[in-house]
Design an enzyme around this catalytic site. Structure first.
Site, PDB file in Angstrom:
ATOM      1  CD  GLU A  40      -0.494  -1.546   3.132  1.00  0.00           C
ATOM      2  OE1 GLU A  40      -0.758  -1.753   4.314  1.00  0.00           O
ATOM      3  OE2 GLU A  40      -0.376  -2.610   2.172  1.00  0.00           O
ATOM      4  CG  ASN A  41       5.284   1.191   0.752  1.00  0.00           C
ATOM      5  OD1 ASN A  41       4.815   0.012   0.486  1.00  0.00           O
ATOM      6  ND2 ASN A  41       6.368   1.165   0.892  1.00  0.00           N
TER       7      ASN A  41
END
Length: 221
Positions: A46-47
């Site tokens: 998700e980064n």
């Protein structure tokens, strides 16, 4: 073989070739080490990554969502958080594998905070468990004090309601379907009676209950 390895090996067998998979921090990151031969997945973080490589081959300028140094595979893509969460919320992640503090018999999950303890943030868990097509929780069956982490109702703040598809512990595999929690697999040397003793939740024994298979160590690449 310790409990975490047993769990990671079993979860790895659930992943399908070509799937886009998000592995949560901690125990779930070990799953990539045990993928069966012929199974290739794309790891989403998700980064802002699609195509993360093994943590065992780290690049000094890359970290995953848990802040660990990691590798990256040829053909990978990097993008901002807005694009990353658009992928998650848009239903483009096939499977997410997350750790858990508690799971209950209604497929509810609590995994982001223990009240009174410092927490850096909830991360992407709430988005993942509602956006991913399949949610697998990988956690040890009991807490350090011996109490069950599988409950009639979660007592910790919830991450999501009715979101868990599959729960894998070192003792058993449970699946949630038809509004019930089903015991579908048991670990070698572990009886249904022992599982029931260590599980506070009510569950139904699947008529086709079988031995939990273990994957072989292979690695992501």
């Amino acid at each position: 073989m310790n409990a975490k390895e047993k769990i990671a090996r079993r979860v790895a067998l659930e992943l399908r070739d070509g799937a886009i998979v998000n592995l949560g921090i901690g125990l779930p990151t070990k799953v990539a080490d045990y993928l069966p031969e012929g199974i290739h997945i794309t790891l989403q973080s998700e980064n802002g990554f699609l195509g993360l490589g093994p943590i065992t081959e780290p690049h000094q300028d890359l970290v995953n969502a848990g802040g660990q140094l990691c590798g990256i595979l040829p053909g990978a893509a990097m993008f901002d958080s807005a694009m990353s969460f658009a992928l998650i919320r848009g239903g483009h992640v096939d499977t997410c594998v997350l750790g858990g503090l508690q799971v209950d018999q209604h497929a509810n999950l609590a995994n982001w905070v223990i009240p009174g303890k410092m927490v850096p943030g909830m991360g992407g868990a709430m988005d993942l468990v509602t956006g991913a097509r399949q949610v697998i929780i990988a956690m040890e069956h009991c807490a350090k004090d011996g109490s069950s982490k599988i409950l009639p109702n979660c007592t910790l703040p919830l991450t999501a309601l009715n979101a868990v598809d599959m729960l894998v512990t070192e003792l058993a595999v449970f699946r949630f379907k038809e509004g019930k929690m089903w015991l579908t697999e048991h670990a070698e040397g572990v009886s249904v009676e022992e599982i029931a003793q260590k599980t506070a939740a009510e569950f139904t024994v699947d008529p086709e209950l079988h031995l939990m298979p273990m994957g072989a160590e292979r690695g992501l690449v």
